[in-house]
Design a protein around this motif. Sequence first.
Motif, PDB file in Angstrom:
ATOM      1  N   ARG A  56       0.827  -1.211   0.000  1.00  0.00           N
ATOM      2  CA  ARG A  56       0.000   0.000   0.000  1.00  0.00           C
ATOM      3  C   ARG A  56       0.860   1.259   0.000  1.00  0.00           C
ATOM      4  O   ARG A  56       0.629   2.189  -0.771  1.00  0.00           O
ATOM      5  N   LEU A  57       1.881   1.294   0.844  1.00  0.00           N
ATOM      6  CA  LEU A  57       2.750   2.477   0.908  1.00  0.00           C
ATOM      7  C   LEU A  57       3.530   2.675  -0.388  1.00  0.00           C
ATOM      8  O   LEU A  57       3.662   3.800  -0.879  1.00  0.00           O
ATOM      9  N   ASN A  58       4.030   1.599  -0.950  1.00  0.00           N
ATOM     10  CA  ASN A  58       4.779   1.704  -2.207  1.00  0.00           C
ATOM     11  C   ASN A  58       3.866   2.181  -3.339  1.00  0.00           C
ATOM     12  O   ASN A  58       4.264   2.986  -4.177  1.00  0.00           O
ATOM     13  N   ARG A  59       2.624   1.701  -3.351  1.00  0.00           N
ATOM     14  CA  ARG A  59       1.653   2.109  -4.371  1.00  0.00           C
ATOM     15  C   ARG A  59       1.289   3.584  -4.204  1.00  0.00           C
ATOM     16  O   ARG A  59       1.287   4.343  -5.169  1.00  0.00           O
ATOM     17  N   GLU A  60       1.021   4.001  -2.962  1.00  0.00           N
ATOM     18  CA  GLU A  60       0.606   5.386  -2.720  1.00  0.00           C
ATOM     19  C   GLU A  60       1.717   6.403  -2.955  1.00  0.00           C
ATOM     20  O   GLU A  60       1.464   7.493  -3.466  1.00  0.00           O
ATOM     21  N   PHE A  61       2.946   6.068  -2.579  1.00  0.00           N
ATOM     22  CA  PHE A  61       4.008   7.067  -2.611  1.00  0.00           C
ATOM     23  C   PHE A  61       4.976   6.921  -3.778  1.00  0.00           C
ATOM     24  O   PHE A  61       5.655   7.886  -4.130  1.00  0.00           O
ATOM     25  N   ARG A  62       5.058   5.725  -4.390  1.00  0.00           N
ATOM     26  CA  ARG A  62       5.972   5.556  -5.512  1.00  0.00           C
ATOM     27  C   ARG A  62       5.241   5.106  -6.774  1.00  0.00           C
ATOM     28  O   ARG A  62       5.867   4.913  -7.803  1.00  0.00           O
ATOM     29  N   ARG A  63       3.943   4.902  -6.664  1.00  0.00           N
ATOM     30  CA  ARG A  63       3.131   4.453  -7.796  1.00  0.00           C
ATOM     31  C   ARG A  63       3.597   3.102  -8.344  1.00  0.00           C
ATOM     32  O   ARG A  63       3.520   2.839  -9.537  1.00  0.00           O
ATOM     33  N   LYS A  64       4.102   2.257  -7.432  1.00  0.00           N
ATOM     34  CA  LYS A  64       4.531   0.911  -7.800  1.00  0.00           C
ATOM     35  C   LYS A  64       3.730  -0.058  -6.944  1.00  0.00           C
ATOM     36  O   LYS A  64       3.829  -0.032  -5.721  1.00  0.00           O
ATOM     37  N   ASP A  65       2.957  -0.925  -7.596  1.00  0.00           N
ATOM     38  CA  ASP A  65       1.982  -1.751  -6.893  1.00  0.00           C
ATOM     39  C   ASP A  65       2.552  -3.104  -6.455  1.00  0.00           C
ATOM     40  O   ASP A  65       2.106  -4.165  -6.892  1.00  0.00           O
ATOM     41  N   TYR A  66       3.572  -3.041  -5.624  1.00  0.00           N
ATOM     42  CA  TYR A  66       4.135  -4.244  -5.023  1.00  0.00           C
ATOM     43  C   TYR A  66       4.862  -3.829  -3.743  1.00  0.00           C
ATOM     44  O   TYR A  66       5.233  -2.669  -3.580  1.00  0.00           O
ATOM     45  N   ALA A  67       5.052  -4.773  -2.866  1.00  0.00           N
ATOM     46  CA  ALA A  67       5.813  -4.496  -1.638  1.00  0.00           C
ATOM     47  C   ALA A  67       7.296  -4.526  -1.980  1.00  0.00           C
ATOM     48  O   ALA A  67       7.763  -5.413  -2.682  1.00  0.00           O
ATOM     49  N   THR A  68       8.032  -3.531  -1.501  1.00  0.00           N
ATOM     50  CA  THR A  68       9.477  -3.460  -1.733  1.00  0.00           C
ATOM     51  C   THR A  68      10.207  -3.611  -0.407  1.00  0.00           C
ATOM     52  O   THR A  68       9.585  -3.560   0.659  1.00  0.00           O
ATOM     53  N   ASN A  69      11.508  -3.793  -0.459  1.00  0.00           N
ATOM     54  CA  ASN A  69      12.249  -4.080   0.770  1.00  0.00           C
ATOM     55  C   ASN A  69      12.301  -2.895   1.728  1.00  0.00           C
ATOM     56  O   ASN A  69      12.059  -3.042   2.915  1.00  0.00           O
ATOM     57  N   VAL A  70      12.661  -1.703   1.239  1.00  0.00           N
ATOM     58  CA  VAL A  70      12.760  -0.534   2.122  1.00  0.00           C
ATOM     59  C   VAL A  70      12.249   0.706   1.410  1.00  0.00           C
ATOM     60  O   VAL A  70      12.534   0.914   0.232  1.00  0.00           O
ATOM     61  N   LEU A  71      11.485   1.494   2.116  1.00  0.00           N
ATOM     62  CA  LEU A  71      11.028   2.805   1.652  1.00  0.00           C
ATOM     63  C   LEU A  71      11.591   3.844   2.607  1.00  0.00           C
ATOM     64  O   LEU A  71      11.540   3.661   3.826  1.00  0.00           O
TER      65      LEU A  71
END
Length: 152
Positions: A56-71
């Motif tokens: 959710r955070l990666n989608r909302e803030f980076r417009r990438k719809d997957y979970a990433t290791n670190v934001l």
Amino acid sequence: MALNHLSLSLQFAPGPETAAHRTALPRHRVARWIRHALAVDAEITVRIVGSEEGQRLNREFRRKDYATNVLTFDYQQQPLAIADLVLCAPVVEREAREQNKTLEEHYAHLLVHGALHAQGWDHETSEDDAREMEAYETAILQELGFADPYGG
């Protein structure tokens, strides 16, 4: 070597995906790893999350719809670095396994990486910037007793 001051908040999202990671991330180790990456004093919140929150955070803030290791959410870089580092436990665990690293090694690397981002380092601007950031991360991690995270 004198290390910069760190005000650290360490949070674990509720749920089974993050529970086992508490053991791998004692507060004193997390603080030590981050402090070695600081060129200035800092206020940093580290939050360990599950897949759903990470995606959710990666989608909302980076417009990438997957979970990433670190934001890294950096709010201020000078004179005090203020940032939130969000690490997705299942992604970190999977990557550590794939890279034949311990969970501790991979978390140390990602926390150093995130702390550098919080201070303005960026590996996505150019290949030279990426090489410089990787070399600095490697030096910091070797100082902490870890191997080169990039396998060099």
